[in-house]
Design a protein around this motif. Structure first.
Motif, PDB file in Angstrom:
ATOM      1  N   PRO A   1       0.809  -1.226   0.000  1.00  0.00           N
ATOM      2  CA  PRO A   1       0.000   0.000   0.000  1.00  0.00           C
ATOM      3  C   PRO A   1       0.838   1.270   0.000  1.00  0.00           C
ATOM      4  N   ILE A   2       2.010   1.241   0.626  1.00  0.00           N
ATOM      5  CA  ILE A   2       2.880   2.417   0.632  1.00  0.00           C
ATOM      6  C   ILE A   2       3.445   2.673  -0.758  1.00  0.00           C
ATOM      7  N   VAL A   3       3.892   1.598  -1.426  1.00  0.00           N
ATOM      8  CA  VAL A   3       4.401   1.732  -2.795  1.00  0.00           C
ATOM      9  C   VAL A   3       3.311   2.258  -3.722  1.00  0.00           C
ATOM     10  N   ASP A   4       2.117   1.718  -3.598  1.00  0.00           N
ATOM     11  CA  ASP A   4       1.007   2.167  -4.449  1.00  0.00           C
ATOM     12  C   ASP A   4       0.676   3.638  -4.204  1.00  0.00           C
ATOM     13  N   TYR A   5       0.756   4.072  -2.949  1.00  0.00           N
ATOM     14  CA  TYR A   5       0.453   5.472  -2.634  1.00  0.00           C
ATOM     15  C   TYR A   5       1.476   6.408  -3.279  1.00  0.00           C
ATOM     16  N   ILE A   6       2.753   6.064  -3.197  1.00  0.00           N
ATOM     17  CA  ILE A   6       3.798   6.906  -3.812  1.00  0.00           C
ATOM     18  C   ILE A   6       3.622   6.955  -5.323  1.00  0.00           C
ATOM     19  N   ASP A   7       3.349   5.793  -5.940  1.00  0.00           N
ATOM     20  CA  ASP A   7       3.131   5.760  -7.389  1.00  0.00           C
ATOM     21  C   ASP A   7       1.902   6.578  -7.782  1.00  0.00           C
TER      22      ASP A   7
END
Length: 420
Positions: free
Chosen positions: A68-74
């Motif tokens: 979820p953190i990676v998806d938020y940054i992307d």
């Protein structure tokens, strides 16, 4: 400026942030909460947005923790890219939501990094500037803390993890930044409690053996973190985000869309040529899919027609079978009706015969004369004796016997009345 905080934090640059750990205990998914703050020092105003990862590390599957953190940054990079690709752009007043720095808090185990820490930083180091921090540094001694820092930096190097290094190319701050790079990862202590030390009140943690001050550089590295993050290297963090992490995302995204600086023969290509080639490829792909859909539609129509014909044939067979069963039932009913009519005719005949017998007087019962044995001996030769029997219907006989009994009963009653 946006700061991504992995693990919980209740303090930063003299701001009180609501304690999310007391609200969320163990969460099935990671939740990202963004809170914006307006900071002002002298004539400088700063809008700081802190994104907190609530529930990080509570999941059994490690992918559910960092994905979820990676998806938020992307998602923030994608929003900025879409704004850049517009015909009429307004980036000068665009609310930039890209993450500029990630403060990654490490548990003070005193030994090494966890597998979750390595996986998370491996998936984040190409997307955001990572500054590792040792949380609750007052729980281990200074000797253990220094060795723990060395172990962490060795693990980061051995696993080829890229963390943010304070720049040393500017002569004015090169010495300070080189010194700060030697203190990584920063060991911090957080507290919102105010304790009176001498003549002043400070934020600190009070223990039976003493006081740990948050703003005392001899106790923790919180002052170093604040100075490096807000005062000295804030613009460099923003520049690194724009020039490195965002450009890497933008290049990969445009290559996925088919845009490249060179053609398939490694020759410089213009954007117009790339656009026309991509447009032609898209139209061809669209026509191919349209033809496939048409063929699929025709095939499904044929299948439906075949199914309808098969269903119609089955219905016709079922109708014929029902028709045949109906005819058989009709024939059976007709036969039963004829049998019933024959029984009615026979019954009417028996009834008519019974009525005739009731109206006709009963014939005398024939008697058979027998001669004595001595007369028979006198007769010469043989004699034929005829026996006559009255064969009548049993029902008629019963009726006649009933009438005879009624007649005898009436005569008996009349004689009794006469004697009286």
């Amino acid at each position: 400026m946006l700061v991504l905080i992995v693990y919980q934090i209740n303090w930063l640059i003299n701001l009180s942030i609501r304690d999310s750990a007391s609200i969320f205990s163990v969460l099935p998914n990671v939740r990202l909460k963004a809170e914006a703050y307006e900071l002002q020092e002298s004539n400088v105003r700063l809008k700081l947005t802190i994104v907190e990862t609530v529930g990080f590390g509570d999941q059994i599957n490690k992918d559910d923790s960092y994905q979820p953190i990676v998806d938020y940054i992307d998602a923030q990079f994608e929003a900025y890219l879409q704004e850049e690709l517009k015909i009429k752009r307004s980036l000068y007043n665009y609310d930039d939501t890209r993450i500029h720095v990630c403060l990654y808090f490490i548990s003070p185990t005193g030994h090494s990094l966890k597998t979750l820490d390595l996986l998370t930083m491996k998936n984040l180091d190409r997307k955001v500037n990572i500054i590792p921090l040792i949380a609750k540094a007052d729980t281990i001694s200074k000797t253990e803390l220094q060795q723990f820092k060395v172990n962490i930096m060795n693990e980061l190097v051995n696993n080829r993890l890229q963390i943010y290094q304070f720049p040393t190319d500017d002569e004015s701050i090169a010495k300070i930044n080189a010194n700060m790079n030697g203190h990584l990862p920063f060991a911090v202590v957080g507290s919102m409690e105010e304790v009176k030390v001498g003549d002043k009140t400070v934020k600190a943690r009070q223990y039976p053996w003493g006081i740990v001050e948050v703003d005392n550089e001899n106790h923790c590295d919180f002052v170093k973190l604040r100075e490096m993050l807000i005062c000295t290297n804030m613009e460099d963090l923003r520049e690194q985000t724009r020039m490195c992490h965002y450009e890497l995302y933008r290049r990969c995204k445009l290559e996925e869309m088919g845009f490249r600086d060179t053609d398939p023969e490694n020759k410089p290509g213009s954007l117009q040529e790339t656009y026309e080639a991509k447009r032609l490829e898209f139209l061809n792909e669209l026509q191919r899919k349209e033809e496939e859909m048409r063929q699929r539609f025709v095939q499904r129509v044929k299948e439906k027609e075949a199914q309808l014909k098969e269903a119609e044939r089955e219905l016709q067979l079922e109708f014929e079978q029902l028709k045949r069963l109906d005819q058989e039932e009709r024939m059976k009913l007709e036969e039963k009706r004829k049998l019933l009519e024959d029984e009615i005719i026979a019954f009417n005949k028996r009834k008519a015969a019974s009525d005739v017998l009731q109206e006709r007087p009963l014939p005398p019962t024939p008697t058979v004369g027998f001669k004595k044995d001595k007369d028979r001996k006198k007769e010469q030769g043989f004699r034929l004796e005829l026996l006559c029997f009255d064969v009548r219907d049993q029902e008629v006989v019963n009726i006649q016997e009933e009438r005879e009994r009624e007649r005898l009963e009436r005569e008996r009653i009349l004689r009794r009345e006469h004697h009286e």
